[in-house]
Design a protein around this motif. Structure first.
Motif, PDB file in Angstrom:
ATOM      1  N   GLY A 114      19.167   7.303   6.128  1.00  0.00           N
ATOM      2  CA  GLY A 114      20.110   7.930   7.055  1.00  0.00           C
ATOM      3  C   GLY A 114      19.526   8.181   8.426  1.00  0.00           C
ATOM      4  O   GLY A 114      20.268   8.374   9.402  1.00  0.00           O
ATOM      5  N   LEU A 115      18.186   8.162   8.518  1.00  0.00           N
ATOM      6  CA  LEU A 115      17.511   8.342   9.801  1.00  0.00           C
ATOM      7  C   LEU A 115      17.227   7.005  10.477  1.00  0.00           C
ATOM      8  O   LEU A 115      16.621   6.965  11.548  1.00  0.00           O
ATOM      9  CB  LEU A 115      16.199   9.112   9.612  1.00  0.00           C
ATOM     10  N   GLY A 116      17.648   5.929   9.835  1.00  0.00           N
ATOM     11  CA  GLY A 116      17.423   4.603  10.405  1.00  0.00           C
ATOM     12  C   GLY A 116      16.030   4.077  10.187  1.00  0.00           C
ATOM     13  O   GLY A 116      15.618   3.111  10.834  1.00  0.00           O
ATOM     14  N   LEU A 123      11.689   0.171  16.312  1.00  0.00           N
ATOM     15  CA  LEU A 123      11.822  -0.588  15.068  1.00  0.00           C
ATOM     16  C   LEU A 123      11.957   0.322  13.853  1.00  0.00           C
ATOM     17  O   LEU A 123      12.688   0.018  12.909  1.00  0.00           O
ATOM     18  CB  LEU A 123      10.627  -1.519  14.904  1.00  0.00           C
ATOM     19  N   LYS A 124      11.233   1.429  13.833  1.00  0.00           N
ATOM     20  CA  LYS A 124      11.334   2.431  12.751  1.00  0.00           C
ATOM     21  C   LYS A 124      11.016   1.834  11.380  1.00  0.00           C
ATOM     22  O   LYS A 124      11.831   1.846  10.468  1.00  0.00           O
ATOM     23  CB  LYS A 124      12.724   3.079  12.725  1.00  0.00           C
ATOM     24  N   ARG A 125       9.796   1.342  11.211  1.00  0.00           N
ATOM     25  CA  ARG A 125       9.405   0.747   9.941  1.00  0.00           C
ATOM     26  C   ARG A 125       8.186   1.472   9.362  1.00  0.00           C
ATOM     27  O   ARG A 125       7.159   1.611  10.015  1.00  0.00           O
ATOM     28  CB  ARG A 125       9.089  -0.737  10.103  1.00  0.00           C
ATOM     29  N   LEU A 126       8.317   1.916   8.118  1.00  0.00           N
ATOM     30  CA  LEU A 126       7.230   2.531   7.361  1.00  0.00           C
ATOM     31  C   LEU A 126       6.812   1.532   6.288  1.00  0.00           C
ATOM     32  O   LEU A 126       7.603   1.189   5.405  1.00  0.00           O
ATOM     33  CB  LEU A 126       7.703   3.842   6.720  1.00  0.00           C
ATOM     34  N   VAL A 127       5.572   1.072   6.370  1.00  0.00           N
ATOM     35  CA  VAL A 127       5.096  -0.008   5.503  1.00  0.00           C
ATOM     36  C   VAL A 127       3.889   0.480   4.712  1.00  0.00           C
ATOM     37  O   VAL A 127       2.966   1.078   5.269  1.00  0.00           O
ATOM     38  CB  VAL A 127       4.697  -1.241   6.339  1.00  0.00           C
ATOM     39  N   SER A 128       3.891   0.219   3.413  1.00  0.00           N
ATOM     40  CA  SER A 128       2.738   0.554   2.579  1.00  0.00           C
ATOM     41  C   SER A 128       2.238  -0.699   1.886  1.00  0.00           C
ATOM     42  O   SER A 128       3.024  -1.466   1.316  1.00  0.00           O
ATOM     43  CB  SER A 128       3.101   1.624   1.549  1.00  0.00           C
ATOM     44  N   ILE A 129       0.925  -0.912   1.962  1.00  0.00           N
ATOM     45  CA  ILE A 129       0.313  -2.063   1.300  1.00  0.00           C
ATOM     46  C   ILE A 129       0.055  -1.702  -0.159  1.00  0.00           C
ATOM     47  O   ILE A 129      -0.723  -0.804  -0.468  1.00  0.00           O
ATOM     48  CB  ILE A 129      -0.994  -2.468   1.992  1.00  0.00           C
ATOM     49  N   SER A 130       0.747  -2.393  -1.034  1.00  0.00           N
ATOM     50  CA  SER A 130       0.638  -2.152  -2.465  1.00  0.00           C
ATOM     51  C   SER A 130      -0.055  -3.350  -3.112  1.00  0.00           C
ATOM     52  O   SER A 130      -0.962  -3.938  -2.537  1.00  0.00           O
ATOM     53  CB  SER A 130       2.027  -1.892  -3.059  1.00  0.00           C
ATOM     54  N   SER A 131       0.373  -3.726  -4.285  1.00  0.00           N
ATOM     55  CA  SER A 131      -0.239  -4.847  -4.990  1.00  0.00           C
ATOM     56  C   SER A 131       0.698  -5.313  -6.104  1.00  0.00           C
ATOM     57  O   SER A 131       1.427  -4.510  -6.702  1.00  0.00           O
ATOM     58  CB  SER A 131      -1.569  -4.420  -5.609  1.00  0.00           C
ATOM     59  N   GLN A 132       0.636  -6.598  -6.383  1.00  0.00           N
ATOM     60  CA  GLN A 132       1.370  -7.126  -7.524  1.00  0.00           C
ATOM     61  C   GLN A 132       0.888  -6.480  -8.821  1.00  0.00           C
ATOM     62  O   GLN A 132       1.631  -6.408  -9.804  1.00  0.00           O
ATOM     63  CB  GLN A 132       1.201  -8.648  -7.587  1.00  0.00           C
ATOM     64  N   MET A 133      -0.337  -5.955  -8.804  1.00  0.00           N
ATOM     65  CA  MET A 133      -0.859  -5.269  -9.982  1.00  0.00           C
ATOM     66  C   MET A 133      -0.140  -3.955 -10.246  1.00  0.00           C
ATOM     67  O   MET A 133      -0.303  -3.357 -11.306  1.00  0.00           O
ATOM     68  CB  MET A 133      -2.355  -5.021  -9.828  1.00  0.00           C
ATOM     69  N   LYS A 180       9.897   3.971  -2.781  1.00  0.00           N
ATOM     70  CA  LYS A 180      11.294   3.676  -3.122  1.00  0.00           C
ATOM     71  C   LYS A 180      12.161   4.909  -2.891  1.00  0.00           C
ATOM     72  O   LYS A 180      13.278   4.825  -2.339  1.00  0.00           O
ATOM     73  CB  LYS A 180      11.394   3.213  -4.577  1.00  0.00           C
ATOM     74  N   SER A 181      11.647   6.075  -3.262  1.00  0.00           N
ATOM     75  CA  SER A 181      12.393   7.314  -3.015  1.00  0.00           C
ATOM     76  C   SER A 181      12.527   7.587  -1.517  1.00  0.00           C
ATOM     77  O   SER A 181      13.597   7.985  -1.037  1.00  0.00           O
ATOM     78  CB  SER A 181      11.692   8.505  -3.689  1.00  0.00           C
ATOM     79  N   LEU A 182      11.438   7.356  -0.760  1.00  0.00           N
ATOM     80  CA  LEU A 182      11.513   7.571   0.680  1.00  0.00           C
ATOM     81  C   LEU A 182      12.500   6.619   1.336  1.00  0.00           C
ATOM     82  O   LEU A 182      13.158   6.978   2.319  1.00  0.00           O
ATOM     83  CB  LEU A 182      10.132   7.399   1.311  1.00  0.00           C
ATOM     84  N   ALA A 183      12.610   5.410   0.817  1.00  0.00           N
ATOM     85  CA  ALA A 183      13.576   4.462   1.372  1.00  0.00           C
ATOM     86  C   ALA A 183      14.992   5.030   1.296  1.00  0.00           C
ATOM     87  O   ALA A 183      15.789   4.869   2.232  1.00  0.00           O
ATOM     88  CB  ALA A 183      13.503   3.135   0.617  1.00  0.00           C
ATOM     89  N   ILE A 184      15.283   5.702   0.193  1.00  0.00           N
ATOM     90  CA  ILE A 184      16.607   6.321   0.033  1.00  0.00           C
ATOM     91  C   ILE A 184      16.722   7.560   0.916  1.00  0.00           C
ATOM     92  O   ILE A 184      17.709   7.761   1.623  1.00  0.00           O
ATOM     93  CB  ILE A 184      16.825   6.678  -1.450  1.00  0.00           C
ATOM     94  N   ASP A 185      15.681   8.384   0.911  1.00  0.00           N
ATOM     95  CA  ASP A 185      15.705   9.644   1.655  1.00  0.00           C
ATOM     96  C   ASP A 185      15.779   9.442   3.163  1.00  0.00           C
ATOM     97  O   ASP A 185      16.382  10.257   3.878  1.00  0.00           O
ATOM     98  CB  ASP A 185      14.463  10.482   1.329  1.00  0.00           C
ATOM     99  N   LEU A 210      17.529  -2.784   7.640  1.00  0.00           N
ATOM    100  CA  LEU A 210      17.624  -1.489   6.975  1.00  0.00           C
ATOM    101  C   LEU A 210      18.230  -1.642   5.583  1.00  0.00           C
ATOM    102  O   LEU A 210      17.912  -0.880   4.665  1.00  0.00           O
ATOM    103  CB  LEU A 210      18.459  -0.528   7.833  1.00  0.00           C
ATOM    104  N   GLN A 211      19.085  -2.632   5.414  1.00  0.00           N
ATOM    105  CA  GLN A 211      19.713  -2.867   4.108  1.00  0.00           C
ATOM    106  C   GLN A 211      18.685  -3.291   3.064  1.00  0.00           C
ATOM    107  O   GLN A 211      18.896  -3.112   1.864  1.00  0.00           O
ATOM    108  CB  GLN A 211      20.804  -3.939   4.226  1.00  0.00           C
ATOM    109  N   GLN A 212      17.560  -3.847   3.499  1.00  0.00           N
ATOM    110  CA  GLN A 212      16.506  -4.279   2.577  1.00  0.00           C
ATOM    111  C   GLN A 212      15.493  -3.182   2.284  1.00  0.00           C
ATOM    112  O   GLN A 212      14.562  -3.387   1.511  1.00  0.00           O
ATOM    113  CB  GLN A 212      15.771  -5.485   3.182  1.00  0.00           C
ATOM    114  N   SER A 213      15.665  -2.020   2.881  1.00  0.00           N
ATOM    115  CA  SER A 213      14.701  -0.933   2.730  1.00  0.00           C
ATOM    116  C   SER A 213      14.499  -0.581   1.258  1.00  0.00           C
ATOM    117  O   SER A 213      15.450  -0.527   0.472  1.00  0.00           O
ATOM    118  CB  SER A 213      15.182   0.305   3.494  1.00  0.00           C
ATOM    119  N   GLY A 214      13.247  -0.342   0.907  1.00  0.00           N
ATOM    120  CA  GLY A 214      12.912  -0.042  -0.481  1.00  0.00           C
ATOM    121  C   GLY A 214      12.446  -1.255  -1.254  1.00  0.00           C
ATOM    122  O   GLY A 214      12.085  -1.149  -2.428  1.00  0.00           O
ATOM    123  N   GLY A 215      12.424  -2.420  -0.583  1.00  0.00           N
ATOM    124  CA  GLY A 215      12.030  -3.643  -1.270  1.00  0.00           C
ATOM    125  C   GLY A 215      10.541  -3.729  -1.549  1.00  0.00           C
ATOM    126  O   GLY A 215       9.711  -3.232  -0.777  1.00  0.00           O
TER     127      GLY A 215
END
Length: 227
Positions: free
Chosen positions: A169-171, A125-135, A161-166, A211-216
């Motif tokens: 290319g690695l999927g 699946l190759k998903r990197l997820v970070s729990i953030s906050s609306q705050m 957001k930067s990692l999503a761009i970086d 993958l097109q939604q990456s960085g959301g």
């Protein structure tokens, strides 16, 4: 069998992520500071409890080396702190606590991404997820305060957001999730939703992501949040 790694896994959202993924038959790598005290994790099938203090970057590297042959499909940066204390707002800020909040909430998730990048590359699946906050949303900040928490999570958002761009290319898809106001130790008893609803929603977002939604920057039910 798919594999998920969760930091801050011994309580709250982290524990619920582990519970739900394990119930669905995933291999769960549950990371927490004191595995010997993680009784609720120990009772779950498909769960391997691992010691990890995310402030110890050498320990992160050692764990990555220990798991070097393990593909990871989803890595969830869940460990975090609020940081702000009553009576320590602007004019009385605790700068040491601010530094610690930045270390745990911002730097540690980036370090986890660096250390476990090879594992994610070998996952399906190759998903990197970070729990953030609306705050963390600057556009949504209409009440001020909570400087330590807001800034550390806003910095997390910018880094991811930067990692999503970086990493595109690695999927590898990178996603920043707001869990909602959840009844946990951090959210308190008056919060609007429980951990089960929050995590089930975030899991759907992760499973349905492209993958097109990456960085959301997304809410637990999939709606887009303003930066």
């Amino acid at each position: 069998m798919s594999t998920v790694l969760v930091t801050g896994a011994n309580r709250g959202l982290g524990l619920e992520f582990c519970r739900q993924y394990a119930a669905d038959g995933w291999n769960v790598l549950a990371c927490c500071r004191h595995p010997e005290k993680a009784d609720k994790l120990a009772g779950l099938a498909h769960v391997r409890v691992l010691p990890l203090d995310v402030t110890d970057f050498a320990q992160i590297d050692r764990l990555a080396k220990e798991l070097k042959d393990t593909p990871i499909d989803v890595l969830i940066n869940n460990a975090g702190v609020f940081g702000d204390s009553p009576g320590q707002g602007f004019g009385q800020l605790d700068y040491a606590a601010w530094t610690r909040a930045l270390l745990i909430n911002t730097q540690a998730p980036v370090k986890m991404a660096e250390a476990f990048l090879p594992h994610l590359q070998r996952g399906k699946l190759k998903r990197l997820v970070s729990i953030s906050s609306q705050m963390a949303s600057i556009a949504d900040n209409g009440s001020g305060g909570s400087i330590l928490y807001r800034t550390s999570k806003a910095a997390l958002n910018a880094a991811m957001k930067s990692l999503a761009i970086d990493l595109k290319g690695l999927g590898i898809g990178v996603f920043i999730l707001h869990p909602g106001w959840v009844r946990t130790d951090m959210g308190g008893p008056n919060a609007l939703i429980d951990a089960e609803l929050s995590v089930s929603g975030m899991r759907r977002v992760i499973a349905d992501s492209t993958l097109q939604q990456s960085g959301g920057f997304l809410k637990y039910e999939g709606s887009i949040l303003p930066w």
